[in-house]
Design a protein around this motif. Structure first.
Motif, short mmCIF file in Angstrom:
data_model
loop_
_atom_site.label_atom_id
_atom_site.label_comp_id
_atom_site.label_asym_id
_atom_site.label_seq_id
_atom_site.Cartn_x
_atom_site.Cartn_y
_atom_site.Cartn_z
N GLY A 142 0.82 -1.22 0.00
CA GLY A 142 0.00 0.00 0.00
C GLY A 142 0.84 1.26 0.00
O GLY A 142 0.67 2.14 -0.86
N PRO A 143 1.79 1.38 0.94
CA PRO A 143 2.67 2.56 0.92
C PRO A 143 3.49 2.67 -0.36
O PRO A 143 3.72 3.79 -0.85
CB PRO A 143 3.58 2.33 2.13
N ALA A 144 3.94 1.55 -0.92
CA ALA A 144 4.67 1.62 -2.19
C ALA A 144 3.79 2.29 -3.24
O ALA A 144 4.23 3.17 -3.99
CB ALA A 144 5.09 0.21 -2.64
N LEU A 145 2.54 1.89 -3.28
CA LEU A 145 1.60 2.50 -4.23
C LEU A 145 1.39 3.98 -3.90
O LEU A 145 1.39 4.84 -4.80
CB LEU A 145 0.27 1.74 -4.18
N TYR A 146 1.23 4.26 -2.62
CA TYR A 146 0.98 5.64 -2.21
C TYR A 146 2.11 6.56 -2.68
O TYR A 146 1.88 7.63 -3.24
CB TYR A 146 0.85 5.70 -0.67
N TYR A 147 3.35 6.12 -2.50
CA TYR A 147 4.48 6.96 -2.90
C TYR A 147 4.62 7.04 -4.42
O TYR A 147 5.01 8.08 -4.96
CB TYR A 147 5.77 6.48 -2.23
N ALA A 148 4.30 5.96 -5.12
CA ALA A 148 4.31 6.02 -6.59
C ALA A 148 3.28 7.05 -7.08
O ALA A 148 3.52 7.80 -8.03
CB ALA A 148 4.03 4.64 -7.19
#
Lengths: 776, 143
Positions: free
Chosen positions: A547-553
């Protein structure tokens, strides 16, 4: 030109139905079994019927003569293929070389001995029956404590003590804790072997394209990228010419967090015969040869003061590893050790773990993986202490909880609990169930001769796996966001959802950040040719790490959208909200869809900016996340039948922020069902010869809908400080919290008969015998 | 799995003993037996059909009769395997004369099963074994 803002309402936090469900409930999803390739052959595996035997000879003549049989392979054909990989390492760990087909001996029932390939599955099965294997049967051992006894049969002749490893961890001053103690509680507690029983069994389709030296392999896995890396190594092929696809995966629960012999075997076969090949695991095979969970015998000793203050905990943990190591087998009990302090404020622990070989299928990660075993043990020990001191089990927990002002809290096992208010969840659960009144009802019931019990478990969990240094193969996750020229959005996640619902929850995150409708977003995963490298799905990590990986992308791509917006609006600064870039000075607006078209058309580019709208982020968490909760179960035991009725089940879980409460409910309910399954019904039983005698659903009791109580579920919300979404992970929480609450409840019900502890599963027969034995 | 029990035969021990060594009669009495051939001294090959719960399948096996102590006792070792698994049995049969001119046969042994039979038929095996033994002695009784 001004555009209308279409949506301001945020989707994160809403109870939305799953985007993936229409294909699942209409039967149009594609599982491995649904995949057909031209010229595809079918493989059936000949397996050992013995728990331990030497192979004197294999005669495949009759099988090979059956029309339709295209190939038969035995152990001598696969010696150049890499053996099954164990990714875990511990000092002094003994790793048996487990070939993908047995060499000169077999060491568990189901051990693959030969594989028959034919034009259809039924011919292959008939031919497999014609393969004659001459076995010299030897003595097996299936009980881990018996395996440790001197003179026990050796699972592997080179290690006659059957010991794979010894692992010791200590924290604080355990000797002082026990010296200072007024009371020491000792108890042997088992966590029986469980069969994960994913609804879809395993299966593989492998296709070798000789001209390209390229392999495509469909497999029902939770870890497509890791599986590709490992299998490429085993097969000796280039990783970039190896496309591994996890199509629809019908449940895993850890049993598919693995790389199995059959996956490499199908790769080997297709490369050998130059035709595609399919293998689908039967349900009986699934019982026998897919990893099982748990398999602990634990000896706990708890030191405490007479006022109920816990001082320290000792554990001797005997882990039944099975006959060899699957991917993470030896690592699982070390997770139990990490969780030993539970939610409690004592800082002295000492754990001695012994990993034992037995002639059984290996144990490995099964929903919770080491933490349910630990939590069950600790929560039983707390109740035993409460009983010894004649204290209320809730009161003793309040007395020992880590307090909210103690965070971040370094535990005796080296973890750093990030946040929480443990007392608040327990209090909320007690308020919901009416605890004080319940105790009065219980007193009245007891006076009337009824066996009513109230069981509490307050669990903590280690999840969102995890910082890379603490994992065997990296703990980060990747995400890619592609805004297409029309403004439609494609999200790639390195996790591999198979029921967790990230096609929905990740679309919610993207919809909120980009201001586009949910329906304009698709989430792709599980295909190594399309998705950048990812770690996969386990340890409650999809949302909390993926989820955080997606958020930062998404943050990166928003920056680029704003650059294009600024250029196109000829503005000095722009805001970006609800899918619209706006120049605050002029009030001029432009939509993300228009910007996307311009970014790909590239008639003009902002300074230092490339065409297109794609962003990829690899995100590394700084810590695990630590959900927690309190489950309370009210039960009543029928004296005449030994049946246990669950009267009420209240669960208060703190999993941080919730992206989609409907998905959270689903995870908690499913988890609770599995946890109650362990407490009450499920058990993998081997006889002394290594036969799994609970090898089908007639003999292995799975929880069913009618056996489930209504779960009154609520939450407290302490956002995790570890990630920008404030999420913690919910995949395993229900499994961890439910089991000890159930067992504590039944033992509380029987406590008036002098019952102090019962090992799981709490079958009617076991309970009836206890009740009626106590009467006599 | 332990298998022990008693059965009655309406013959004196000598005749009961001889019946149980006669391949023709054994073939008739063993439930599901399709062929029993002498392969050596007190050794026979056996083909039988076994039905267990939802499973059925053909077994190839051998029977060995050892430690003969006519008419008091002998030991029987049975081994068989087939598509649905394997079985092994090893036990001693003791014959005692009864007051009515008949014989009581006491059997005591160990049986082991494996393969699919063990995985899916285990809960039935005990009852099935008892039933097969009962039928065996019933058939012998009418010889």
């Amino acid at each position: 030109m001004a555009t209308t803002v279409t949506r301001i309402e945020k989707l994160v936090g809403k109870r939305l139905r799953r985007k993936e469900d229409p294909r699942l409930i209409t039967g149009t999803a594609t599982y491995v079994e649904d995949i057909k390739r031209p010229g595809m052959q079918h493989a059936v595996i000949v397996r050992s019927p013995h728990g331990a035997a030497n192979i004197k000879g294999i005669d495949t003549t009759k099988a090979a003569a059956l029309p339709g049989v295209s190939a038969i392979f035995t152990g001598k054909d696969i010696t150049h293929v890499g053996s099954v990989v164990c990714g875990a390492d511990l000092p002094g760990l003994r790793k048996p070389v487990h070939h993908i087909l047995a060499q000169d001996r077999v060491y568990f029932v189901g051990h693959p001995v030969a594989v028959v390939v034919a034009s259809d599955r039924y011919i292959a099965a008939d031919a497999a029956d014609l393969v004659e294997v001459d076995y010299d049967v030897t003595q097996a051992v299936t009980d881990p404590e018996k395996a440790l006894a001197p003179g026990a049969p050796a699972v592997h002749p080179e290690w006659p003590d059957n010991t794979a490893f010894l692992y010791h961890q200590t924290g604080g001053d355990i000797d002082k804790a026990f010296a200072d103690a007024d009371v020491i509680i000792k108890q042997r507690i088992t966590s029986q072997r469980l069969v994960p029983n994913a609804m879809e069994t395993r299966g593989v389709v492998a296709e070798w394209l000789q001209a390209d030296r390229a392999l495509t392999l469909f497999t029902s896995t939770q870890i497509p990228h890791l599986a590709r890396t490992i299998l490429a190594g085993q097969l000796g092929i280039d990783e970039n010419r190896f496309r591994l696809i996890a199509p629809e995966v019908g449940g895993g629960f850890g049993s598919k967090l693995n790389v199995y012999a059959e996956e490499a075997l199908m790769g080997f076969i297709t490369m050998k015969i130059n035709k595609p090949v399919k293998w689908i695991e039967s349900r009986r095979e699934n019982f026998q040869v897919t990893i099982q969970g748990r398999g602990h015998v634990d000896y706990f000793e708890l030191a405490a003061k007479r006022d109920g203050t816990m001082l320290g905990l000792r554990l001797k943990l005997i882990q039944d590893l099975g006959a060899y190591h699957q991917l993470l087998t030896p690592a699982i009990p070390t997770l139990s050790v990490l969780m030993m302090p539970g939610l409690y404020n004592f800082r002295n622990i000492d754990a001695d773990v012994v990993g034992v070989f037995t002639n059984c299928v290996p144990t490995d990660a099964y929903r919770g993986a080491g933490r349910p075993e630990a939590t069950h043990g600790i929560e039983r020990m707390v109740d035993l202490l409460a009983a010894e001191l004649n204290m209320d089990p809730a009161a003793i927990r309040f007395k020992n909880f880590v307090q909210p002002d103690q965070f971040p809290f370094p535990t005796a096992t080296g973890l750093n609990y990030d946040s929480g208010d443990y007392g608040a969840t327990l209090q909320k659960a007690m308020d919901m169930i009416g605890y004080d009144d319940l105790r009065k009802q219980q007193a009245a019931a007891r006076a009337a001769g009824r066996l009513m019990g109230i069981g509490i478990s307050t669990y903590g969990e280690l999840c969102a796996f995890g910082p890379s240094p603490a994992t065997p193969a990296g703990g980060w996750e990747s995400a890619t966001v592609r805004i297409e020229p029309t403004g439609k959005v494609t999200v790639h996640t390195g996790t591999s959802p198979h029921g967790q619902g990230q096609e929905t929850s990740f679309a919610q995150i993207a919809a909120d950040e980009l201001g586009v409708p949910m329906d304009d977003i698709i989430v792709l995963h599980g295909d190594t040719a399309i998705i950048p490298y990812g770690i996969g799905t386990f340890g409650s990590r999809n949302t909390a790490v993926g989820g955080p990986a997606l958020y930062y992308a998404l943050q990166d791509i928003k920056e680029k959208v704003k650059k294009f917006g600024k250029m196109l609006l000829d503005a000095e600064e722009v805001t970006f909200e609800n899918g619209v870039c706006r120049d605050p000075k002029t009030g001029k607006e432009i939509t993300i869809q228009t910007i996307a078209g311009a970014a790909y058309r590239a008639m003009k580019l902002p300074p230092d900016t490339d065409p297109g709208l794609v962003a990829t982020k690899f995100w590394e968490p700084s810590n695990f996340a630590f959900p927690f909760g309190a489950h309370i179960i009210v039960s009543e035991v029928d004296r005449d039948t030994g049946e246990i009725a669950i009267k009420r089940y209240v669960a208060v879980d703190d999993i941080g922020n919730q992206l989609n409460p409907l998905l959270v409910d689903g995870q908690l309910h499913g988890g609770a069902a599995q946890g109650l399954g362990q407490a009450l019904w499920e058990q993998a039983v081997y006889d002394d010869n290594g036969q799994l005698i609970t090898g089908e659903f007639m003999d292995y009791c799975m929880p069913r809908a009618r056996m489930m109580p209504w779960i009154e579920s609520s939450h407290t919300v302490t956002p995790s400080p570890v990630n920008p979404l404030g999420v913690k992970g919910v995949g395993e929480a229900g499994t961890i919290g439910s089991t000890p609450a159930m067992v504590n409840s039944v033992i509380d019900a029987l406590s008036t008969l002098g019952v102090r502890h019962i090992d799981m599963p709490l079958t009617n027969e076991k309970i009836w015998n206890l009740v009626n034995g106590a009467k006599a | 799995m332990k298998i022990a029990g008693t059965a009655a035969l309406p013959f004196p021990p000598e005749r009961a003993y001889d019946l149980m060594q006669d391949p023709v009669l054994l073939a008739k009495a063993i439930p599901g037996c399709e062929a029993l051939e002498k392969t050596g001294d007190n050794e026979y090959s056996l083909k039988m059909k076994m039905v267990l719960a939802s499973l059925s399948g053909a077994f190839d096996g051998k029977v060995r009769l050892t430690e003969p102590e006519r008419p008091h006792s002998f030991r029987m070792v049975v081994e068989g395997s087939g598509k649905i698994g394997f079985m092994k049995g090893d036990g001693v049969l003791r014959l005692t004369p009864k007051g009515d001119g008949g014989t009581e046969v006491a059997y005591d042994g160990e049986a082991q099963i494996g393969g699919t039979m063990a995985a899916v038929g285990n809960r039935m095996i005990d009852m099935t074994a008892r039933m097969l033994i009962k039928r065996f002695f019933e058939k012998l009784s009418v010889e």
